[in-house]
Design a protein around this motif. Structure first.
Motif, PDB file in Angstrom:
ATOM      1  N   ARG A 323      42.115  37.418  40.167  1.00 31.24           N
ATOM      2  CA  ARG A 323      42.832  38.372  39.604  1.00 31.24           C
ATOM      3  C   ARG A 323      42.391  39.014  37.841  1.00 31.24           C
ATOM      4  NH1 ARG A 323      46.553  37.330  35.900  1.00 31.24           N
ATOM      5  NH2 ARG A 323      48.215  39.209  35.130  1.00 31.24           N
ATOM      6  N   GLY A 324      42.153  37.589  36.548  1.00 30.00           N
ATOM      7  CA  GLY A 324      40.769  37.164  36.131  1.00 30.00           C
ATOM      8  C   GLY A 324      39.673  38.192  36.030  1.00 30.00           C
ATOM      9  N   ARG A 325      38.899  38.437  36.928  1.00 31.51           N
ATOM     10  CA  ARG A 325      37.904  39.258  36.563  1.00 31.51           C
ATOM     11  C   ARG A 325      37.983  40.697  36.188  1.00 31.51           C
ATOM     12  NH1 ARG A 325      34.013  36.034  36.501  1.00 31.51           N
ATOM     13  NH2 ARG A 325      35.582  34.734  35.864  1.00 31.51           N
ATOM     14  N   ALA A 326      38.928  41.498  36.695  1.00 29.93           N
ATOM     15  CA  ALA A 326      39.548  42.713  36.347  1.00 29.93           C
ATOM     16  C   ALA A 326      40.206  42.362  34.676  1.00 29.93           C
ATOM     17  CB  ALA A 326      41.022  43.052  36.870  1.00 29.93           C
ATOM     18  N   GLY A 327      39.813  41.778  34.061  1.00 26.86           N
ATOM     19  CA  GLY A 327      40.343  41.537  32.375  1.00 26.86           C
ATOM     20  C   GLY A 327      39.394  41.260  31.776  1.00 26.86           C
ATOM     21  N   ARG A 328      38.299  41.325  32.239  1.00 27.63           N
ATOM     22  CA  ARG A 328      37.056  40.126  31.481  1.00 27.63           C
ATOM     23  C   ARG A 328      36.631  41.501  30.227  1.00 27.63           C
ATOM     24  NH1 ARG A 328      34.824  35.951  33.936  1.00 27.63           N
ATOM     25  NH2 ARG A 328      33.748  36.050  32.374  1.00 27.63           N
ATOM     26  N   THR A 329      36.311  42.641  30.362  1.00 23.97           N
ATOM     27  CA  THR A 329      36.439  43.282  29.248  1.00 23.97           C
ATOM     28  C   THR A 329      37.036  44.817  28.584  1.00 23.97           C
ATOM     29  OG1 THR A 329      35.077  45.134  31.059  1.00 23.97           O
ATOM     30  CG2 THR A 329      33.367  43.825  30.175  1.00 23.97           C
ATOM     31  N   ALA A 330      38.199  44.664  29.491  1.00 24.65           N
ATOM     32  CA  ALA A 330      39.708  45.761  29.073  1.00 24.65           C
ATOM     33  C   ALA A 330      40.461  45.366  29.963  1.00 24.65           C
ATOM     34  CB  ALA A 330      38.701  46.859  29.108  1.00 24.65           C
ATOM     35  N   PRO A 331      41.551  45.498  30.285  1.00 19.80           N
ATOM     36  CA  PRO A 331      42.609  45.425  30.204  1.00 19.80           C
ATOM     37  C   PRO A 331      42.538  45.945  32.111  1.00 19.80           C
ATOM     38  CG  PRO A 331      43.774  46.508  28.512  1.00 19.80           C
ATOM     39  CD  PRO A 331      42.219  46.745  28.575  1.00 19.80           C
ATOM     40  N   GLY A 332      43.207  45.333  33.072  1.00 18.22           N
ATOM     41  CA  GLY A 332      42.903  46.211  34.258  1.00 18.22           C
ATOM     42  C   GLY A 332      44.356  46.079  35.098  1.00 18.22           C
ATOM     43  N   VAL A 333      44.212  46.246  36.922  1.00 18.86           N
ATOM     44  CA  VAL A 333      44.428  45.210  37.534  1.00 18.86           C
ATOM     45  C   VAL A 333      44.761  44.995  38.458  1.00 18.86           C
ATOM     46  CG1 VAL A 333      46.283  46.922  39.016  1.00 18.86           C
ATOM     47  CG2 VAL A 333      46.016  48.222  36.653  1.00 18.86           C
ATOM     48  N   CYS A 334      45.557  44.558  39.354  1.00 18.19           N
ATOM     49  CA  CYS A 334      44.822  44.098  40.237  1.00 18.19           C
ATOM     50  C   CYS A 334      46.067  43.988  41.754  1.00 18.19           C
ATOM     51  CB  CYS A 334      44.696  41.816  40.587  1.00 18.19           C
ATOM     52  SG  CYS A 334      44.805  40.689  42.377  1.00 18.19           S
ATOM     53  N   TYR A 335      45.266  44.506  43.118  1.00 17.82           N
ATOM     54  CA  TYR A 335      45.635  44.331  43.854  1.00 17.82           C
ATOM     55  C   TYR A 335      45.575  43.645  45.011  1.00 17.82           C
ATOM     56  CZ  TYR A 335      46.079  50.366  42.872  1.00 17.82           C
ATOM     57  OH  TYR A 335      46.137  51.065  41.908  1.00 17.82           O
ATOM     58  N   ARG A 336      47.082  42.586  45.218  1.00 19.33           N
ATOM     59  CA  ARG A 336      47.135  41.811  46.359  1.00 19.33           C
ATOM     60  C   ARG A 336      47.223  42.456  47.393  1.00 19.33           C
ATOM     61  NH1 ARG A 336      49.540  37.032  42.390  1.00 19.33           N
ATOM     62  NH2 ARG A 336      46.937  35.832  41.349  1.00 19.33           N
ATOM     63  N   LEU A 337      46.338  42.409  48.163  1.00 16.11           N
ATOM     64  CA  LEU A 337      46.965  43.031  49.729  1.00 16.11           C
ATOM     65  C   LEU A 337      47.764  41.920  50.571  1.00 16.11           C
ATOM     66  CD1 LEU A 337      43.430  44.598  50.890  1.00 16.11           C
ATOM     67  CD2 LEU A 337      45.668  45.452  49.216  1.00 16.11           C
ATOM     68  N   TRP A 338      48.712  41.583  50.221  1.00 17.16           N
ATOM     69  CA  TRP A 338      49.535  40.299  50.645  1.00 17.16           C
ATOM     70  C   TRP A 338      51.457  40.869  49.276  1.00 17.16           C
ATOM     71  CZ3 TRP A 338      45.704  37.929  47.904  1.00 17.16           C
ATOM     72  CH2 TRP A 338      46.141  37.119  47.396  1.00 17.16           C
ATOM     73  N   SER A 339      52.370  39.735  50.146  1.00 13.47           N
ATOM     74  CA  SER A 339      53.007  40.041  49.607  1.00 13.47           C
ATOM     75  C   SER A 339      53.414  38.486  48.556  1.00 13.47           C
ATOM     76  CB  SER A 339      54.358  40.255  50.310  1.00 13.47           C
ATOM     77  OG  SER A 339      54.748  38.544  51.446  1.00 13.47           O
ATOM     78  N   GLN A 340      54.701  39.340  47.641  1.00 14.12           N
ATOM     79  CA  GLN A 340      54.878  38.020  47.001  1.00 14.12           C
ATOM     80  C   GLN A 340      55.673  36.921  47.592  1.00 14.12           C
ATOM     81  OE1 GLN A 340      55.574  38.199  42.973  1.00 14.12           O
ATOM     82  NE2 GLN A 340      55.099  36.212  43.316  1.00 14.12           N
ATOM     83  N   GLU A 341      56.278  36.878  48.756  1.00 13.26           N
ATOM     84  CA  GLU A 341      56.712  36.113  49.188  1.00 13.26           C
ATOM     85  C   GLU A 341      55.918  34.836  49.553  1.00 13.26           C
ATOM     86  OE1 GLU A 341      57.747  39.026  49.559  1.00 13.26           O
ATOM     87  OE2 GLU A 341      59.645  38.655  49.014  1.00 13.26           O
ATOM     88  N   GLU A 342      54.318  35.859  50.719  1.00 12.68           N
ATOM     89  CA  GLU A 342      53.205  35.504  51.061  1.00 12.68           C
ATOM     90  C   GLU A 342      52.853  34.480  49.965  1.00 12.68           C
ATOM     91  OE1 GLU A 342      51.930  37.846  54.966  1.00 12.68           O
ATOM     92  OE2 GLU A 342      51.765  39.238  52.413  1.00 12.68           O
ATOM     93  N   HIS A 343      52.641  34.617  48.529  1.00 12.23           N
ATOM     94  CA  HIS A 343      51.629  34.235  47.766  1.00 12.23           C
ATOM     95  C   HIS A 343      52.986  33.353  46.935  1.00 12.23           C
ATOM     96  CE1 HIS A 343      48.964  34.096  43.938  1.00 12.23           C
ATOM     97  NE2 HIS A 343      50.549  33.583  43.396  1.00 12.23           N
ATOM     98  N   ASN A 344      53.876  33.512  47.204  1.00 14.48           N
ATOM     99  CA  ASN A 344      54.863  32.043  46.682  1.00 14.48           C
ATOM    100  C   ASN A 344      54.393  30.532  47.643  1.00 14.48           C
ATOM    101  OD1 ASN A 344      55.616  33.026  45.055  1.00 14.48           O
ATOM    102  ND2 ASN A 344      57.263  33.629  46.127  1.00 14.48           N
ATOM    103  N   ARG A 345      54.073  31.154  49.251  1.00 12.85           N
ATOM    104  CA  ARG A 345      53.633  29.679  50.327  1.00 12.85           C
ATOM    105  C   ARG A 345      51.473  29.797  49.895  1.00 12.85           C
ATOM    106  NH1 ARG A 345      56.743  33.455  53.422  1.00 12.85           N
ATOM    107  NH2 ARG A 345      54.909  34.375  54.504  1.00 12.85           N
ATOM    108  N   LEU A 346      51.258  30.298  49.082  1.00  8.75           N
ATOM    109  CA  LEU A 346      49.795  30.191  48.956  1.00  8.75           C
ATOM    110  C   LEU A 346      49.531  28.482  48.476  1.00  8.75           C
ATOM    111  CD1 LEU A 346      48.315  32.639  48.426  1.00  8.75           C
ATOM    112  CD2 LEU A 346      48.353  31.856  50.308  1.00  8.75           C
TER     113      LEU A 346
END
Length: 830
Positions: A323-346
């Motif tokens: 995710r941090g790769r999108a904010g190295r030179t300017a504000p950015g966006v990260c699309y995660r191809l999974w849900s918030q619930e799936e993220h909590n289980r990682l």
């Protein structure tokens, strides 16, 4: 360089390393630690002209870091700053900062344990916790403690448990540095339906091209997914002046550089990358990250017996790095191809490689270092004992270690190749036989993914893959195989050829030797035909091929890949080997033995002579009659396996055993005759009675009662008759048998009328235990169960009497049972 946040903490870091041997630097993404830290120490007094080694986990990051540091000095790579990596080295006589990749540091330490010309060793991105990073740190720490007190160690990471690392380094000071990142918005885009990864990733790219400015970085698991996603994007509609740039480790340097470089004016760049772009790398112009949430990691594969790349979900820490790769030179966006619930289980962090991979190579490196016990070194996570022991056992089998665990000359040669010990042993044996080119291709095939897809991949014959590879080499005809996989195998095989200094085409077409070469790598997986596609492996395990495999007709095979998830392993890749090759090339492992065994079909002991290769019987001949001692020992093992029920347990013998069990409950010094105890002591109480016996019929002649009595001394035999009598005399004059089925409560079943005149319950065990009386009706049915006869006479008897008198009126039912005449008849004889 002046704008980098790392500049703020470098003075503190210098002060620490002026006096301390080690330090830990936790620097957030964008701080500039990778390229800003090493040059800062070149002129420190304690360096005294020595060089700096920086371990960088990934090749692209290592080359990129070295190139950037050199450019900041106004030089080209190979002057003050250089790098060393597999098949690519750029250093010169004046090089003082050397960026090295994994394995290179280990080789440098093994060749010069003191690192005499090195003043500082830096471990960058240590949070990735590769096996070689953990090993390199353990060896460097010992070198520092034993040989080089002046050697400095610096651990750097963006995300790391700094307390644990500091403790490992002797409570080293920890320096924290803020990063230089811009805010990044996170958008969760869970996938719906069972769509292939490349279609989902391509759809996300098209969405981002419409919704977001700047370039796009897409994280995919590996080369195959990158190529498929690239094809999906290029075959669909893309905005004008949009370019697709793949980025993974096996690409040529110029293509990798094109992916990292800033976009041409007016173009938008979509970089399709593996985890190679996760850390230590800034890709110019990236404002959007698309994360598929998957990564490839090296995990020990029971199928191949070697580490293999496996696709797993990312950890939360890795997802944040991406995710941090999108904010190295300017504000950015990260699309995660999974849900918030799936993220909590990682999982929070990735599992360290040392905890989940094959440790044979680690064991070989430690043996080369002179260490046999992992506890002799300092580890952030110590190698697990069981996998390490398994790896050590394999090294002994391959001849890399001697019986005492010391490395052999052959082990030294294996370690020098840097390959997995199985592959290294095969390559060295092949070089001796003049078949190194074929072995190099086999070693590469085993490391890379399968060349075949679909139905073709179901054929387990490895020689078909070799033929496809040779055809591709000759004519660039993939013949239905995966071209990318073919190219990857060829690259790896050329590396092995260079190490062995073998001619590229020497004996390469003799594929009949594939099985022989594999047998050097997998001596534990030589398989002997059982029928119906099943094979017995030399390790003693069973494995089978899918139905209809032509290779199933072979008498002998070598299994290079086995799916061990079922009870019987499924053979995924194998090659045929001839019996003559086994006899010629594995003679040192072949043994001759006379085997005395139990033949179930005839139910008797037999003797044979067998030629063995591990668990495989290559040849068997009948032998002379077994000796009496041999037959007795085999019979003991049969009884232990089948149970003591096969012995002649007659009624009297059973009662004797129950009486002995009763005495054991009273006195622990008496023999234990439970099933478990009798099986455990067969050689003590039964062996003398087996002399001359050979089969099941003979066993029925065992004087089992005498064998049990033989467990007692003379005093115990006398005591047995007194304290555990077979019968008890009752007032009627009858001798009634005692039932010891339950040793804790022996039973005396007697007709009530026979007990008239007796006040107290009969006792056994030297008077310690009353028997459990089953008082019976004239029809011998229980009317009362008691261990207190006196109480029965005083109370319950009169209720029982009323009932019995009604049912048995002709029988004698006195009002005073203690004064009545006991009888075993209808009425007493006057």
């Amino acid at each position: 360089m002046k704008q980098l946040p790392i500049i703020q903490v470098l003075p503190d870091l210098k002060n620490i390393l002026n006096t301390a041997q080690a330090a830990v630097l936790i620097a957030e993404p964008g701080a500039g630690k990778t390229t800003g830290t090493p040059p800062a120490f070149l002129d420190e007094p304690w360096m005294a002209g020595k060089s700096i080694l920086m371990l960088e986990p990934r090749r692209l990051a290592a080359r990129s870091a070295a190139t950037y540091m050199a450019s900041c000095l106004g030089e080209s790579v190979g002057q003050t700053v250089g790098y060393r990596m597999r098949n690519d080295t750029k250093v010169g006589k004046n090089t003082r900062i050397v960026v090295v990749t994994e394995g290179v540091l280990t080789r440098m330490l093994q060749s010069d344990p003191s690192l005499g010309d090195v003043g500082l060793v830096i471990f960058d991105e240590f949070h990735e916790r590769s096996l070689h990073a953990d090993l390199g740190l353990a060896l460097t720490l010992e070198a520092q403690a034993v040989l080089r007190e002046d050697l400095r160690i610096l651990i750097m990471s963006a995300t790391l448990d700094s307390e644990r690392v500091s403790a490992l380094l002797g409570d080293a000071p920890v320096v924290n540095c803020p990063g230089r990142t811009y805010p990044v918005e996170t958008i969760y885009v869970p996938t719906t339906g069972n769509f292939p990864l490349e279609k989902t990733a391509a759809a996300a790219v098209r969405r981002a091209l419409v919704e977001q400015p700047g370039d796009i970085l897409v994280f995919l698991p590996g080369e195959r997914e990158i190529r498929r996603t690239q094809s999906e994007l290029e075959n669909g509609s893309l905005a004008e002046k949009t370019v697709i740039r793949p980025l993974y480790g096996q690409l040529p340097q110029n293509i990798q550089d094109a992916a990292v470089a800033a976009s041409v004016q007016g173009e938008r760049k979509v970089v399709l990358a593996t985890s190679i772009a996760e850390t230590s790398l800034t890709i110019e112009g990236v404002r959007t990250v698309i994360d598929t949430g998957q990564r490839r990691t090296q995990v020990f594969s029971p199928r191949t017996g070697m580490p293999s790349l496996t696709t797993v979900p990312v950890s939360k820490a890795s997802a944040d790095q991406r995710r941090g790769r999108a904010g190295r030179t300017a504000p950015g966006v990260c699309y995660r191809l999974w849900s918030q619930e799936e993220h909590n289980r990682l999982p929070d962090d990735n599992v360290p490689e040392i905890m989940q991979t094959d440790l044979a190579q680690l064991a070989l490196e430690l043996a080369l270092w002179g260490v046999r016990d992992t506890a002799a070194l300092s580890w952030l996570d110590a190698p697990p004992a069981a996998p390490f022991a398994q790896g050590t056992a394999l090294l002994r089998q391959l001849g890399a270690l001697d019986a005492g665990g010391a490395i052999t000359p052959h082990g030294h040669s294996m370690a020098a190749l840097g390959a997995h010990p199985r592959a290294a042993h095969m390559l060295l044996r092949a070089a001796e036989l003049g078949t190194a080119p074929l072995a190099c291709r086999l070693a590469a095939l085993l490391q890379e993914r399968d060349l075949f897809k679909g139905p073709a991949a179901l054929d387990c014959d490895l020689t078909l893959r070799v033929e496809a590879l040779l055809r591709f080499e000759r004519s660039a005809d993939s013949g239905g195989a995966d071209p990318a996989a073919l190219r990857a195998v060829l690259r790896e095989s050329r590396h092995f050829l260079a190490q062995l200094q073998a001619a590229p085409g020497e004996n390469v077409n003799d594929i009949s030797r594939c099985g022989l070469l594999l047998s050097f790598a997998y001596p534990d997986r030589i398989g002997q035909k059982r029928g119906d596609g099943a094979f017995l492996l030399s390790s003693g395990r069973g494995a089978a091929m899918r139905e209809g495999q032509p290779l199933a007709r072979s008498s002998y095979i070598v299994a290079a890949s086995i799916d061990d998830r079922a009870t019987q392993g499924a053979i995924m890749l194998a090659a045929e080997i001839e019996e003559g090759q086994l006899l010629s090339y594995h003679a040192d492992r072949i043994t001759e033995e006379a085997d005395v065994y139990w033949d179930k079909e005839s139910g008797s002991v037999k003797k044979r002579r067998r030629t063995m290769l591990g668990a495989l019987v290559l040849k068997e001949t009948s032998h002379e009659r077994p000796s009496a001692e041999e037959m007795a020992n085999v019979l003991l093992s049969v009884i232990a396996t089948d149970g003591i029920e096969i012995l002649p347990w007659e009624k009297g013998t059973i009662q004797l055993r129950e009486r002995l069990m009763f005495m054991h409950t009273l006195r622990s010094d008496w023999p234990d005759v439970s099933d478990f105890a009798l099986i455990a002591t067969l050689d003590e109480w039964l062996l003398p009675y087996l002399q001359g016996m050979r089969n099941l019929r003979d066993l029925q002649r065992i004087p089992l009662a005498r064998a049990l009595e033989g467990m007692l001394d003379w005093n115990q035999r006398q005591m047995l008759e007194k304290e555990a009598p077979t019968h008890i005399s009752v007032p009627s004059g009858s001798r009634v048998p005692v039932d010891y089925t339950n040793p804790a409560a022996p039973v005396l079943a007697v007709r009530l009328q026979e007990m008239f005149g007796q006040l107290d319950t009969p006792r056994i065990g030297g008077g310690k235990l009353p028997v459990l009386l089953h008082l019976l009706s004239p029809a011998r049915r229980p009317v009362q169960v008691t261990s207190d006869l006196a109480s029965f006479w005083r109370g319950t008897y009169f209720e029982v009497k009323k009932d019995l008198k009604g049912r048995y009126p002709k029988h004698y039912w006195p009002d005073d049972p203690l004064q009545a005449i006991p009888t075993n008849r209808t009425r007493p004889v006057k």
